[in-house]
Design a protein around this motif. Structure first.
Motif, short mmCIF file in Angstrom:
data_model
loop_
_atom_site.label_atom_id
_atom_site.label_comp_id
_atom_site.label_asym_id
_atom_site.label_seq_id
_atom_site.Cartn_x
_atom_site.Cartn_y
_atom_site.Cartn_z
N LYS A 110 27.73 46.45 55.74
CA LYS A 110 28.18 45.69 54.57
C LYS A 110 29.38 46.36 53.93
O LYS A 110 30.36 45.71 53.55
N MET A 111 29.32 47.69 53.81
CA MET A 111 30.44 48.43 53.21
C MET A 111 31.70 48.22 54.06
O MET A 111 32.79 47.97 53.53
N ALA A 112 31.53 48.31 55.35
CA ALA A 112 32.67 48.14 56.26
C ALA A 112 33.24 46.73 56.17
O ALA A 112 34.47 46.54 56.24
N SER A 113 32.36 45.74 55.99
CA SER A 113 32.83 44.35 55.92
C SER A 113 33.72 44.10 54.71
O SER A 113 34.54 43.20 54.71
N TYR A 114 33.55 44.91 53.66
CA TYR A 114 34.39 44.80 52.47
C TYR A 114 35.62 45.70 52.56
O TYR A 114 36.41 45.77 51.61
N GLU B 185 33.93 37.06 46.90
CA GLU B 185 35.03 36.69 46.00
C GLU B 185 35.15 37.69 44.86
O GLU B 185 36.26 38.04 44.43
N ALA B 186 34.00 38.16 44.35
CA ALA B 186 34.01 39.14 43.26
C ALA B 186 34.69 40.43 43.69
O ALA B 186 35.42 41.05 42.92
N VAL B 187 34.45 40.84 44.95
CA VAL B 187 35.11 42.05 45.48
C VAL B 187 36.62 41.85 45.48
O VAL B 187 37.38 42.76 45.12
#
Length: 791
Positions: free
Chosen positions: A379-383, A472-474
């Protein structure tokens, strides 16, 4: 299911849609076009009898090679039991269809004696052919609700007679209830479900839709659900998936329906009528699906096989233009992974092992931990968050813009899963920010948008708030003036990755960040604890909701010398709400009509006692529930006028809906039913109405943390149960406010009864404890931080 059929289904899931048209394996057969009900969702009852297929004509129609692979037929109407020759029709079907094994009958059960007679007649025929009879009784509500939907008084009473008959009949292989959801019955779904449970009969739900076969294509009013009604039904379906429905295929259909209903997503559920289903009308006409298909021709006078395969372009048009928006409860082959899970589940059940028990094996815990760590990292990597860079940038210490008007504030946390307590927290955070900043442009990061949309609709202070999915928030975090983790716990769950990503983007863009009124814990595996530490380090400032959270932060290596401790932000919102003149004073807590409000919850021991083995945890859980019921029984016997109010602090599936817990808890205890006020176990009420409900109560038994917060703010005498077994926030707050409490692992009826008896016997008035000073601590802490940013 035969192995060849299972393999064929699995093979199809490897192919892209649309799938090649096959001979039908299932037929929908409305045997007549008249009905004795006057249903709101159907206008068949307005039709006059003209013509219906005879047994001889049916024999001619189904003798066509097209029907050689048919395994199941759904017989409906109109009302099929109005046909005296129904058994003859069924006999023809079994004689002419070599692969037929199952007949499913749907009935309105309006004339119970006639319906029972028809079921007996066709049951005998089906038994002689070694087939299976499934009977579904249409039931759209409990009692008068059903009668209103069906337009006939006494329909529910007759339906119960038919249900009792099919439950006892050995001619019926399986029996079900089918509920069509409309505006009329949307808020009665829980009561109907309880009825089904009491009768030990399976129930499924479908959404009422305009339907050409039912002559309701242009009908609007019964199907025109508001957002609040759609929300209620969607949450109900999610809870069916979580607590009740065992069929993976049906669960996938419910998920698909929720997506259509809430997010306007295209239909994801399978449908046999897209490639291997047909409809035979009461007049012998052949169609694909009954919802959208035109009449292909007469199966009596024309070649049904030719009609079926030569009109495939019409089917292609339906697939392209209609199927995505169809919410009918047709089902078919689900996606590959759902199908594999279904087959695995069936295989395990045949060996006496459940998939749930396999997942709970102690030996799998290390595997589960590794999977969680991998999920967090992915998940971290996806962001685009490089974990090696976390903590390298210092959080901002001032606003990124010189303008001081309409600051853009993004609040994140566990929103989109919010309980009533979370709504109060959000209210306190927003109120404190507005006190310091004036008008703000409010943005909220949501794990589930529709849940937060309900919150915004319920709370006027959030008008104009912009909701964002996490991705979207990221993306927008770097364009804000302030990013806030708004209350709730920083705890060991994989969604921490979402919050870290939001804070990381803000820190990189020199946008100040605030941990506002949060708890810390429960902690978990080292990778989760490291994530919590990274989140804390990413904050420009930290305000904890209690001293224990600060101490846990210190144990993680956080320098807390400049950090602050205030009360939970919910107190801030509650104090303002309770002092509002819009909340009426009530007299319901006097000695003649006392009320006990419950703020209980299911004990999810995997979350709050992961170190216990399953047997030990289950024993504690069962004992706790038994002691609660025993205490209430004793209180009701001692105080006959005592009203018990089971109040749900959580009304969504993500936080374990308290309404389902209460109904399950009291289901088999009819001796206290008269004392129970079940008003709040239906439609969700607004936070302000919830405040009024607490304010109206005489005493409270609290378990959820924020039920304790609400009770304290409402100044009602309270007894608390600590479901964290002494390791969490309930004990901390109870001790601080001198509230009598006991750990869930040792709670007993004697403690509860004696505590409340003393209060009731002494007619103790509401507590005079004042939280106005307490509520200002959080607001003042936020104000100090905002001032530091403006320097």
């Amino acid at each position: 299911m035969k192995l060849t059929n299972a393999l064929q289904n699995l093979y199809l899931t490897t192919k892209s849609k649309p799938w090649k048209l096959q001979k039908p394996i299932v037929i929908q057969f409305p045997v007549n076009d008249i009905c004795n009900s006057k249903c709101q969702m159907c206008n068949i009852w307005q039709q006059k009898f003209d013509y219906q297929i005879t047994p001889n004509e049916l024999e001619k129609a189904v003798s066509n090679p097209l029907f050689s692979e048919v395994r199941g037929i759904g017989i409906n109407g109109g009302e099929p039991t109005l046909r005296k020759d129904l058994a003859e029709l069924v006999d023809v079907l079994f004689k002419k269809l070599p692969n037929l094994s199952n007949i499913s009958l749907i009935t309105n059960s309006l004339i119970s004696s006639q319906v029972i007679q028809r079921i007996t007649e066709i049951g005998e025929v089906i038994k002689s052919h070694q087939g299976h009879l499934d009977v579904m009784v249409s039931l759209d509500g409990f009692g008068e609700v059903h009668d209103r939907v069906r337009g006939r008084k006494g329909n529910f009473e007759n339906a119960v007679k038919v249900i009792d008959f099919i439950q006892a009949s050995d001619l019926v292989s399986s029996r079900r209830l089918g509920c069509t959801i409309l505006k009329e019955n949307i808020y009665g779904v829980h009561d109907l479900f309880e009825f089904a449970i009491s009768k030990d009969i399976y129930i499924k739900y479908r959404l009422g839709i305009p339907h050409q076969r039912l002559y309701s294509k242009d009908v609007v009013k019964p199907f025109d659900l508001t957002f609040e009604e759609k929300y209620h039904f969607a949450i109900f379906l999610e809870n069916l998936i979580k607590f009740y429905e065992k069929s993976e295929q049906q669960n996938f259909f419910y998920k698909s329906l929720i997506g259509q209903l809430i997010y306007q997503k295209p239909r994801a559920a399978g449908c046999d009528w897209q490639h291997r289903g047909a409809t035979l009308s009461a007049r012998g006409e052949l169609l694909y699906c009954a919802v959208e298909s035109k009449t292909l021709g007469s199966a009596i006078t024309e070649d049904a096989e030719q009609l079926y395969f030569d009109n495939n372009q019409h089917l292609a048009d339906i697939l392209q233009n209609k199927c995505d928006t169809c919410a009918h409860d047709y089902v078919g082959i689900p996606p590959k992974m759902v199908l594999i899970k279904t087959y695995t589940k069936r295989l395990l059940e045949k060996t006496g092992v459940s998939l749930k028990n396999v997942k709970q094996l102690e030996i799998l815990k290390p595997v589960k931990s590794l999977r969680q760590q991998g999920h967090l990292n992915r998940k971290m990597a996806s962001y685009g968050v490089n974990q090696g860079n976390l903590g390298k940038s210092e959080p901002a210490t001032c606003f990124p813009r010189n303008s001081s008007s309409n600051r853009k504030v993004l609040i994140c946390g566990w929103y989109g899963t919010e309980t009533l307590g979370d709504k109060a927290i959000l209210g306190g955070v927003v109120q404190s920010l507005q006190t310091s900043l004036g008008d703000i442009e409010l943005h909220l990061a949501c794990l589930e948008l529709f849940i937060s949309e309900m919150t915004v609709r319920q709370m006027p202070a959030f008008e104009g708030c912009k909701l964002h999915p996490i991705t979207e928030a990221v993306e927008i975090a770097n364009s804000m003036d302030l990013v806030v983790f708004g209350g709730g716990p920083l705890m060991a769950i994989s969604e921490l990755a979402d919050m870290i990503a939001i804070f990381h983007k803000a820190v990189e863009a020199k946008v100040p960040t605030l941990i506002a009124g949060c708890g810390v814990g429960p902690l978990g595996a080292s990778h989760f604890n490291d994530a919590i530490k990274h989140l804390l380090l990413s904050a420009s400032h930290r305000i904890y909701r209690d001293e224990k959270s600060l101490q846990i932060a210190q144990s993680l290596g956080i320098d807390t010398s400049l950090d602050q401790v205030a009360e939970d932000p919910a107190f801030t919102w509650l104090e303002t709400s309770l002092s509002s003149s819009t909340i009426a004073e009530t007299q319901s807590n006097n000695s003649k009509n006392p009320s006990l409000i419950l703020g209980l919850r299911d004990w999810t021991y995997k979350e709050y006692a992961p170190d216990l083995n399953i047997i030990e945890a289950e024993n504690i859980k069962q004992r706790f529930e038994k002691e609660i019921v025993t205490a209430i029984e004793q209180l009701v016997n001692k105080y006959p006028n005592l009203r018990i109010i089971p109040f749900p602090m959580c009304t969504n599936h993500l936080g374990n809906d308290d309404r389902w817990f209460y109904r399950n808890l009291f289901r088999n205890h009819k001796n206290i039913y008269d004392a129970l006020d079940l008003t709040y176990l239906g439609a969700e009420i607004t936070p302000l109405d919830a405040v009024n409900t607490f304010k109206s109560a005489s005493i409270a038994l609290t378990m959820r943390f924020h039920s304790l917060v609400f009770a304290l703010s409402a100044r009602i005498p309270t007894v608390a149960i600590d479901y964290t077994l002494g390791r969490g926030k309930v004990t901390s707050l109870a001790e601080k406010q001198n509230v009598p409490y006991m750990s869930l692992s040792s709670i007993n009826a004697e403690f509860i009864v004696s505590s409340f008896s003393k209060l009731l016997d002494e007619n103790k008035q509401k507590s005079q404890t004042c939280f106005s000073t307490e509520s200002l601590k959080f607001q003042n802490a936020v104000s100090q931080f905002i001032k530091s940013l403006e320097k």
